[in-house]
Motif scaffolding. Structure first.
Motif, PDB file in Angstrom:
ATOM      1  N   TRP A  14      63.788   7.132 -28.564  1.00 16.00           N
ATOM      2  CA  TRP A  14      64.735   6.012 -28.415  1.00 16.00           C
ATOM      3  C   TRP A  14      64.192   4.696 -28.980  1.00 16.00           C
ATOM      4  O   TRP A  14      64.897   3.717 -29.044  1.00 16.00           O
ATOM      5  CB  TRP A  14      65.128   5.837 -26.944  1.00 16.00           C
ATOM      6  CG  TRP A  14      63.986   5.557 -26.014  1.00 16.00           C
ATOM      7  CD1 TRP A  14      63.410   4.367 -25.758  1.00 16.00           C
ATOM      8  CD2 TRP A  14      63.284   6.513 -25.229  1.00 16.00           C
ATOM      9  NE1 TRP A  14      62.406   4.491 -24.855  1.00 16.00           N
ATOM     10  CE2 TRP A  14      62.291   5.822 -24.495  1.00 16.00           C
ATOM     11  CE3 TRP A  14      63.381   7.906 -25.058  1.00 16.00           C
ATOM     12  CZ2 TRP A  14      61.408   6.458 -23.628  1.00 16.00           C
ATOM     13  CZ3 TRP A  14      62.522   8.520 -24.178  1.00 16.00           C
ATOM     14  CH2 TRP A  14      61.532   7.821 -23.480  1.00 16.00           C
ATOM     15  N   LYS A  15      62.883   4.731 -29.386  1.00 15.82           N
ATOM     16  CA  LYS A  15      62.316   3.562 -30.037  1.00 15.82           C
ATOM     17  C   LYS A  15      62.160   3.749 -31.542  1.00 15.82           C
ATOM     18  O   LYS A  15      61.700   2.852 -32.236  1.00 15.82           O
ATOM     19  CB  LYS A  15      60.959   3.225 -29.424  1.00 15.82           C
ATOM     20  CG  LYS A  15      61.023   2.718 -27.992  1.00 15.82           C
ATOM     21  CD  LYS A  15      59.659   2.289 -27.494  1.00 15.82           C
ATOM     22  CE  LYS A  15      59.724   1.739 -26.069  1.00 15.82           C
ATOM     23  NZ  LYS A  15      58.379   1.306 -25.598  1.00 15.82           N
ATOM     24  N   SER A  16      62.614   4.887 -32.002  1.00 11.57           N
ATOM     25  CA  SER A  16      62.509   5.151 -33.433  1.00 11.57           C
ATOM     26  C   SER A  16      63.596   4.391 -34.185  1.00 11.57           C
ATOM     27  O   SER A  16      64.672   4.090 -33.650  1.00 11.57           O
ATOM     28  CB  SER A  16      62.623   6.646 -33.709  1.00 11.57           C
ATOM     29  OG  SER A  16      63.875   7.134 -33.271  1.00 11.57           O
ATOM     30  N   TRP A  17      63.301   4.080 -35.440  1.00 11.69           N
ATOM     31  CA  TRP A  17      64.230   3.277 -36.232  1.00 11.69           C
ATOM     32  C   TRP A  17      65.563   3.984 -36.428  1.00 11.69           C
ATOM     33  O   TRP A  17      66.616   3.364 -36.405  1.00 11.69           O
ATOM     34  CB  TRP A  17      63.595   2.920 -37.577  1.00 11.69           C
ATOM     35  CG  TRP A  17      63.378   4.122 -38.467  1.00 11.69           C
ATOM     36  CD1 TRP A  17      62.262   4.897 -38.544  1.00 11.69           C
ATOM     37  CD2 TRP A  17      64.329   4.661 -39.387  1.00 11.69           C
ATOM     38  NE1 TRP A  17      62.420   5.911 -39.441  1.00 11.69           N
ATOM     39  CE2 TRP A  17      63.696   5.784 -39.977  1.00 11.69           C
ATOM     40  CE3 TRP A  17      65.631   4.324 -39.754  1.00 11.69           C
ATOM     41  CZ2 TRP A  17      64.338   6.563 -40.934  1.00 11.69           C
ATOM     42  CZ3 TRP A  17      66.261   5.086 -40.701  1.00 11.69           C
ATOM     43  CH2 TRP A  17      65.632   6.207 -41.291  1.00 11.69           C
ATOM     44  N   TRP A  18      65.513   5.309 -36.614  1.00 12.90           N
ATOM     45  CA  TRP A  18      66.755   6.031 -36.878  1.00 12.90           C
ATOM     46  C   TRP A  18      67.651   6.082 -35.641  1.00 12.90           C
ATOM     47  O   TRP A  18      68.872   6.039 -35.737  1.00 12.90           O
ATOM     48  CB  TRP A  18      66.460   7.452 -37.380  1.00 12.90           C
ATOM     49  CG  TRP A  18      65.583   8.274 -36.460  1.00 12.90           C
ATOM     50  CD1 TRP A  18      64.224   8.411 -36.509  1.00 12.90           C
ATOM     51  CD2 TRP A  18      66.030   9.065 -35.363  1.00 12.90           C
ATOM     52  NE1 TRP A  18      63.757   9.223 -35.514  1.00 12.90           N
ATOM     53  CE2 TRP A  18      64.861   9.655 -34.786  1.00 12.90           C
ATOM     54  CE3 TRP A  18      67.270   9.347 -34.810  1.00 12.90           C
ATOM     55  CZ2 TRP A  18      64.912  10.494 -33.677  1.00 12.90           C
ATOM     56  CZ3 TRP A  18      67.321  10.185 -33.707  1.00 12.90           C
ATOM     57  CH2 TRP A  18      66.155  10.753 -33.142  1.00 12.90           C
ATOM     58  N   PHE A  19      67.011   6.149 -34.442  1.00 12.19           N
ATOM     59  CA  PHE A  19      67.816   6.163 -33.213  1.00 12.19           C
ATOM     60  C   PHE A  19      68.455   4.796 -32.968  1.00 12.19           C
ATOM     61  O   PHE A  19      69.635   4.698 -32.632  1.00 12.19           O
ATOM     62  CB  PHE A  19      66.944   6.568 -32.026  1.00 12.19           C
ATOM     63  CG  PHE A  19      67.709   6.666 -30.734  1.00 12.19           C
ATOM     64  CD1 PHE A  19      68.436   7.798 -30.424  1.00 12.19           C
ATOM     65  CD2 PHE A  19      67.711   5.607 -29.813  1.00 12.19           C
ATOM     66  CE1 PHE A  19      69.148   7.891 -29.242  1.00 12.19           C
ATOM     67  CE2 PHE A  19      68.427   5.696 -28.643  1.00 12.19           C
ATOM     68  CZ  PHE A  19      69.140   6.841 -28.348  1.00 12.19           C
ATOM     69  N   ILE A  20      67.656   3.741 -33.173  1.00  9.63           N
ATOM     70  CA  ILE A  20      68.168   2.387 -32.975  1.00  9.63           C
ATOM     71  C   ILE A  20      69.303   2.095 -33.952  1.00  9.63           C
ATOM     72  O   ILE A  20      70.350   1.523 -33.592  1.00  9.63           O
ATOM     73  CB  ILE A  20      67.032   1.359 -33.125  1.00  9.63           C
ATOM     74  CG1 ILE A  20      66.012   1.544 -31.994  1.00  9.63           C
ATOM     75  CG2 ILE A  20      67.592  -0.065 -33.115  1.00  9.63           C
ATOM     76  CD1 ILE A  20      64.775   0.683 -32.135  1.00  9.63           C
ATOM     77  N   MET A  21      69.121   2.505 -35.204  1.00 10.21           N
ATOM     78  CA  MET A  21      70.163   2.291 -36.199  1.00 10.21           C
ATOM     79  C   MET A  21      71.417   3.083 -35.853  1.00 10.21           C
ATOM     80  O   MET A  21      72.547   2.586 -35.966  1.00 10.21           O
ATOM     81  CB  MET A  21      69.662   2.676 -37.584  1.00 10.21           C
ATOM     82  CG  MET A  21      70.689   2.461 -38.693  1.00 10.21           C
ATOM     83  SD  MET A  21      69.998   2.748 -40.332  1.00 10.21           S
ATOM     84  CE  MET A  21      68.871   1.363 -40.450  1.00 10.21           C
ATOM     85  N   GLY A  22      71.229   4.343 -35.428  1.00  5.47           N
ATOM     86  CA  GLY A  22      72.388   5.170 -35.065  1.00  5.47           C
ATOM     87  C   GLY A  22      73.172   4.589 -33.896  1.00  5.47           C
ATOM     88  O   GLY A  22      74.410   4.545 -33.908  1.00  5.47           O
ATOM     89  N   ILE A  23      72.423   4.130 -32.879  1.00 11.27           N
ATOM     90  CA  ILE A  23      73.083   3.517 -31.711  1.00 11.27           C
ATOM     91  C   ILE A  23      73.818   2.247 -32.120  1.00 11.27           C
ATOM     92  O   ILE A  23      74.948   1.969 -31.677  1.00 11.27           O
ATOM     93  CB  ILE A  23      72.049   3.219 -30.613  1.00 11.27           C
ATOM     94  CG1 ILE A  23      71.560   4.516 -29.961  1.00 11.27           C
ATOM     95  CG2 ILE A  23      72.657   2.308 -29.545  1.00 11.27           C
ATOM     96  CD1 ILE A  23      72.629   5.308 -29.256  1.00 11.27           C
ATOM     97  N   SER A  24      73.201   1.455 -32.993  1.00 13.44           N
ATOM     98  CA  SER A  24      73.835   0.213 -33.451  1.00 13.44           C
ATOM     99  C   SER A  24      75.129   0.503 -34.191  1.00 13.44           C
ATOM    100  O   SER A  24      76.160  -0.158 -33.969  1.00 13.44           O
ATOM    101  CB  SER A  24      72.872  -0.565 -34.356  1.00 13.44           C
ATOM    102  OG  SER A  24      71.685  -0.907 -33.658  1.00 13.44           O
ATOM    103  N   VAL A  25      75.086   1.499 -35.077  1.00 16.91           N
ATOM    104  CA  VAL A  25      76.283   1.870 -35.821  1.00 16.91           C
ATOM    105  C   VAL A  25      77.355   2.385 -34.872  1.00 16.91           C
ATOM    106  O   VAL A  25      78.545   2.049 -34.991  1.00 16.91           O
ATOM    107  CB  VAL A  25      75.946   2.939 -36.891  1.00 16.91           C
ATOM    108  CG1 VAL A  25      77.234   3.475 -37.521  1.00 16.91           C
ATOM    109  CG2 VAL A  25      75.043   2.352 -37.960  1.00 16.91           C
ATOM    110  N   LEU A  26      76.944   3.218 -33.886  1.00 14.28           N
ATOM    111  CA  LEU A  26      77.909   3.750 -32.924  1.00 14.28           C
ATOM    112  C   LEU A  26      78.564   2.637 -32.107  1.00 14.28           C
ATOM    113  O   LEU A  26      79.791   2.633 -31.910  1.00 14.28           O
ATOM    114  CB  LEU A  26      77.204   4.749 -31.990  1.00 14.28           C
ATOM    115  CG  LEU A  26      78.075   5.402 -30.914  1.00 14.28           C
ATOM    116  CD1 LEU A  26      79.191   6.208 -31.557  1.00 14.28           C
ATOM    117  CD2 LEU A  26      77.233   6.283 -29.992  1.00 14.28           C
TER     118      LEU A  26
END
Length: 255
Positions: A14-26
Motif C-alpha cells: 500500500w506504500k508502493s508507487w503503483w498502488f498509490i497511483m491506482g488508488i488516486s486514479v480510482l
C-alpha cells in the motif's frame, strides 16, 4: 570485510508507487462519476420542477378563465339588468359594486402563487354575496373558522375553493328549496388546512356526482392539488346524497 548476506526489505504494497497511483486514479474516477450523477440528478430535478411550475401556472390561468367564463359574466349582467328594470336602484348598485370588487380580486389573486387565507375568505364572501343576490338572499351562508387557524399567517394557492362554492349555487338549490344553507369551514389537521364546503341542497345521483367530479373546474383543482402535494385523492373528496346535500373536503398542505 565481505558481506555474506544482503537483506532488502520492500515497503508494504500500500506504500508502493503503483498502488498509490491506482488508488488516486480510482478516487478521481469515482469522484468524477459521483459529481456527474449529482449534476444529472439536479438537472433532472430542476427540469421536473420547471415542468411542475409551468403546469401550475397553466392550470392557474385555466382556473382564472373558468371563473371569468362568459356564463358567469352573463348571469351577473342579467341580474343587474333585472334590478334596473324593476327600478331597484339600490340592489343594482350593490350588485355592480360587488361584481367589480370580485373581478378586481380575481385578477389580483391570479397574479400570485399563494395568497393569505384572510384574502381568500374575503374573496369567498364577495362571491357568495354576489351569487346570493340572485337568490334574493334566501341562502344562509356561513363561513366558520376554527380558533386555531391564523388567517393572516396561512397562505394557500388561489382559486381552489371557489369552483365548489359555485357548484353549490348552480346545482344545489332551486326556487323550491326550503331553508337552503351553505357552510364553508376551515380547520387545521396536522400539516394540512382542511376546508369543508357543505350544503343541504338537492344533492346528486351517482351519475351526476360522477359528472361533477369530471367537470373542468374540479379537474383543474384536482390537478393543481396533485402538483402541490402527493395524493390528490386524499386532498380532495366529494360526497353527495340525493335530497340531502353535497359535502366537499379540500386538504391543502401547508408550508
Amino acid at each position: 570485510l565481505t558481506h555474506l548476506l544482503k537483506i532488502i526489505i520492500n515497503p508494504p504494497f500500500w506504500k508502493s508507487w503503483w498502488f498509490i497511483m491506482g488508488i488516486s486514479v480510482l478516487i478521481l474516477v469515482l469522484s468524477i462519476t459521483i459529481i456527474k450523477r449529482r449534476i444529472l440528478r439536479i438537472t433532472r430535478q430542476e427540469k421536473a420542477k420547471g415542468k411542475i411550475q409551468k403546469r401550475l401556472a397553466e392550470t392557474k390561468m385555466e382556473a382564472l378563465q373558468s371563473q371569468m367564463n362568459p356564463h358567469f359574466i352573463f348571469n351577473a349582467m342579467n341580474s343587474i339588468q333585472n334590478f334596473i328594470l324593476d327600478n331597484n336602484t339600490d340592489a343594482a348598485l350593490m350588485y355592480m359594486g360587488e361584481f367589480s370588487k370580485l373581478i378586481r380580486q380575481t385578477l389580483n389573486n391570479s397574479a400570485k402563487i399563494r395568497i393569505s387565507l384572510e384574502d381568500e375568505i374575503h374573496y369567498l364572501q364577495s362571491y357568495t354575496t354576489l351569487e346570493n343576490l340572485r337568490f334574493n338572499d334566501r341562502i344562509a351562508v356561513q363561513i366558520q373558522i376554527d380558533e386555531m387557524v391564523d388567517v393572516s399567517a396561512i397562505a394557500i394557492p388561489p382559486m381552489l375553493i371557489q369552483p365548489f362554492v359555485e357548484n353549490a349555487f348552480v346545482h344545489a338549490f332551486n326556487s323550491k328549496s326550503l331553508n337552503p344553507q351553505l357552510q364553508i369551514s376551515f380547520q387545521l389537521e396536522s400539516d394540512f388546512l382542511v376546508c369543508e364546503i357543505k350544503d343541504n341542497g338537492n344533492g346528486m345521483p351517482t351519475s351526476k356526482n360522477n359528472e361533477l367530479s369530471q367537470s373542468r373546474g374540479i379537474q383543474l383543482v384536482r390537478e393543481r392539488l396533485s402538483l402541490l402535494q402527493v395524493d390528490a385523492n386524499f386532498a380532495l373528496t366529494v360526497s353527495s346524497v340525493p335530497n340531502q346535500g353535497t359535502t366537499v373536503l379540500i386538504r391543502i398542505k401547508l408550508g
